[in-house]
Design a protein around this motif. Structure first.
Motif, PDB file in Angstrom:
ATOM      1  N   ARG A   6       0.857  -1.192   0.000  1.00  0.00           N
ATOM      2  CA  ARG A   6       0.000   0.000   0.000  1.00  0.00           C
ATOM      3  C   ARG A   6       0.889   1.236   0.000  1.00  0.00           C
ATOM      4  NH1 ARG A   6      -5.134   1.463   0.695  1.00  0.00           N
ATOM      5  NH2 ARG A   6      -5.851  -0.658   0.979  1.00  0.00           N
ATOM      6  N   PRO A   9       0.164   8.221   0.677  1.00  0.00           N
ATOM      7  CA  PRO A   9      -0.484   9.232  -0.163  1.00  0.00           C
ATOM      8  C   PRO A   9       0.545  10.071  -0.923  1.00  0.00           C
ATOM      9  CG  PRO A   9      -1.572   9.123   1.959  1.00  0.00           C
ATOM     10  CD  PRO A   9      -0.376   8.216   2.050  1.00  0.00           C
ATOM     11  N   SER A  79      -3.877   7.698  -2.752  1.00  0.00           N
ATOM     12  CA  SER A  79      -4.660   8.501  -1.802  1.00  0.00           C
ATOM     13  C   SER A  79      -5.354   7.568  -0.833  1.00  0.00           C
ATOM     14  CB  SER A  79      -5.706   9.322  -2.568  1.00  0.00           C
ATOM     15  OG  SER A  79      -6.664   9.870  -1.682  1.00  0.00           O
ATOM     16  N   ASP A  80      -5.498   8.004   0.414  1.00  0.00           N
ATOM     17  CA  ASP A  80      -6.269   7.219   1.389  1.00  0.00           C
ATOM     18  C   ASP A  80      -7.755   7.531   1.286  1.00  0.00           C
ATOM     19  OD1 ASP A  80      -4.058   5.893   2.349  1.00  0.00           O
ATOM     20  OD2 ASP A  80      -3.729   7.273   4.027  1.00  0.00           O
ATOM     21  N   ASP A  81      -8.092   8.638   0.596  1.00  0.00           N
ATOM     22  CA  ASP A  81      -9.490   9.048   0.462  1.00  0.00           C
ATOM     23  C   ASP A  81      -9.646   9.822  -0.845  1.00  0.00           C
ATOM     24  OD1 ASP A  81     -11.975  10.355   0.554  1.00  0.00           O
ATOM     25  OD2 ASP A  81     -11.917  10.542   2.737  1.00  0.00           O
ATOM     26  N   ALA A  82     -10.061   9.110  -1.897  1.00  0.00           N
ATOM     27  CA  ALA A  82     -10.135   9.710  -3.236  1.00  0.00           C
ATOM     28  C   ALA A  82     -11.105  10.892  -3.273  1.00  0.00           C
ATOM     29  CB  ALA A  82     -10.553   8.651  -4.253  1.00  0.00           C
ATOM     30  N   THR A  85      -9.397  13.892  -1.724  1.00  0.00           N
ATOM     31  CA  THR A  85      -8.346  14.369  -2.640  1.00  0.00           C
ATOM     32  C   THR A  85      -8.969  15.110  -3.817  1.00  0.00           C
ATOM     33  OG1 THR A  85      -6.901  12.535  -2.005  1.00  0.00           O
ATOM     34  CG2 THR A  85      -6.362  13.669  -4.044  1.00  0.00           C
ATOM     35  N   GLY A 107     -10.585  -0.670  -6.363  1.00  0.00           N
ATOM     36  CA  GLY A 107     -10.304   0.583  -5.679  1.00  0.00           C
ATOM     37  C   GLY A 107     -11.189   1.698  -6.202  1.00  0.00           C
ATOM     38  N   TRP A 123      -5.581   7.247  -7.038  1.00  0.00           N
ATOM     39  CA  TRP A 123      -6.023   5.873  -6.781  1.00  0.00           C
ATOM     40  C   TRP A 123      -6.109   5.600  -5.283  1.00  0.00           C
ATOM     41  CZ3 TRP A 123      -8.437   2.332  -9.399  1.00  0.00           C
ATOM     42  CH2 TRP A 123      -8.489   1.009  -8.937  1.00  0.00           C
ATOM     43  N   GLN A 124      -7.316   5.266  -4.832  1.00  0.00           N
ATOM     44  CA  GLN A 124      -7.518   4.813  -3.452  1.00  0.00           C
ATOM     45  C   GLN A 124      -7.634   3.291  -3.514  1.00  0.00           C
ATOM     46  OE1 GLN A 124     -10.973   6.467  -1.501  1.00  0.00           O
ATOM     47  NE2 GLN A 124     -11.031   4.807  -0.004  1.00  0.00           N
TER      48      GLN A 124
END
Length: 257
Positions: A6, A9, A79-82, A85, A107, A123-124
């Motif tokens: 993983r 970010p 990104s952890d949160d698309a 972002t 994802g 991309w999350q």
């Protein structure tokens, strides 16, 4: 690094190319980089993933016939949160073109552009963590933004992704390296008037190859173009080439390889 991990970010985690002729393009990259192909995810329409030894390297999809978009390799930044972002991109002067949307259970993705117009993805990761192999022939090794000047876009990328910055202080070179946790992940290169007018600001993906001279010759044999012959610089030996549909990329034997 062999297994996909993983990404933090802002770290590039995937590269993808949308073309008109999927079969011809698969043949080109299969020959050049030794990729095998696997279809999916289905949500992306006709789409395949290039594999090396069964591990995912990059994606190639087919453009709808009525879409006349520039054919270009597009890096995806983790990104952890698309959704968050995408909102940040919008508020920082960028443009959100597609998404945020789910790509099945792989994802969540966004396709957007920075204030200078350079296109990139977000991309999350869920099931699909991204490129799973690095450093060998046919793998993406670096991404560089070619833009007119770095100052204004540097602020954008730092605001959206929280990069640390390592500017090269030099009278004749406008270059900023983006760092995540102190590790270089990408660069921004202000090319000034050398920026190709017909392309404008754009991200360039670099692929590792064993022999840039031989690979450049092979690109021509396979119906592509050599835009900048192989030459040595601080990054190693590299050439700039284009595939049969005109997607431009750099092939490099990294220094120390």
């Amino acid at each position: 690094m062999t297994e996909a991990a993983r990404r933090k970010p802002g770290a590039p985690c995937w590269v993808s190319l949308m073309v008109h002729g999927l079969d011809v393009t698969k043949e080109f990259y299969g020959e050049l980089f030794g990729w095998d192909f696997q279809p999916g995810p289905q949500q992306l329409g006709p789409y395949v993933r290039g594999l090396l030894d069964g591990r995912e390297v990059a994606g190639i999809g087919q453009l709808p016939a009525d879409r006349d978009l520039p054919i270009a390799w597009t890096p995806y930044l983790a990104s952890d949160d698309a959704d968050e972002t995408a909102e940040s991109i919008h508020c920082s002067g960028g443009t959100v073109a597609v998404g945020p949307l789910d790509a099945g259970d792989a994802g969540r993705m966004v396709i957007c552009s920075d204030p200078s117009g350079a296109v990139f993805g977000v991309w999350q990761a869920a099931a699909h963590l991204g490129t799973a192999v690095a450093g060998t022939h046919g793998t993406p090794v670096w991404n560089e933004l070619l833009t007119y000047e770095t100052e204004s876009v540097t602020k954008f990328y730092r605001t959206v992704f929280g990069y640390e910055l390592d500017p090269l202080v030099s009278a004749d070179m406008d270059l900023v390296t983006l760092l995540v946790d102190g590790r270089p992940v990408a660069s921004l290169h202000g090319a000034g008037n050398a920026l190709p007018r017909d392309r404008g600001a754009h991200w360039m993906t670099w692929f590792e190859v064993a022999d840039p001279d031989a690979s450049a010759a092979q690109v021509k044999e396979l119906g592509g173009q050599v835009l900048q012959p192989a030459h040595d610089d601080t990054s190693g030996r590299r050439a700039v080439v284009a595939d049969p549909e005109g997607a431009v990329f750099t092939i490099v034997r990294s220094a120390g390889h």
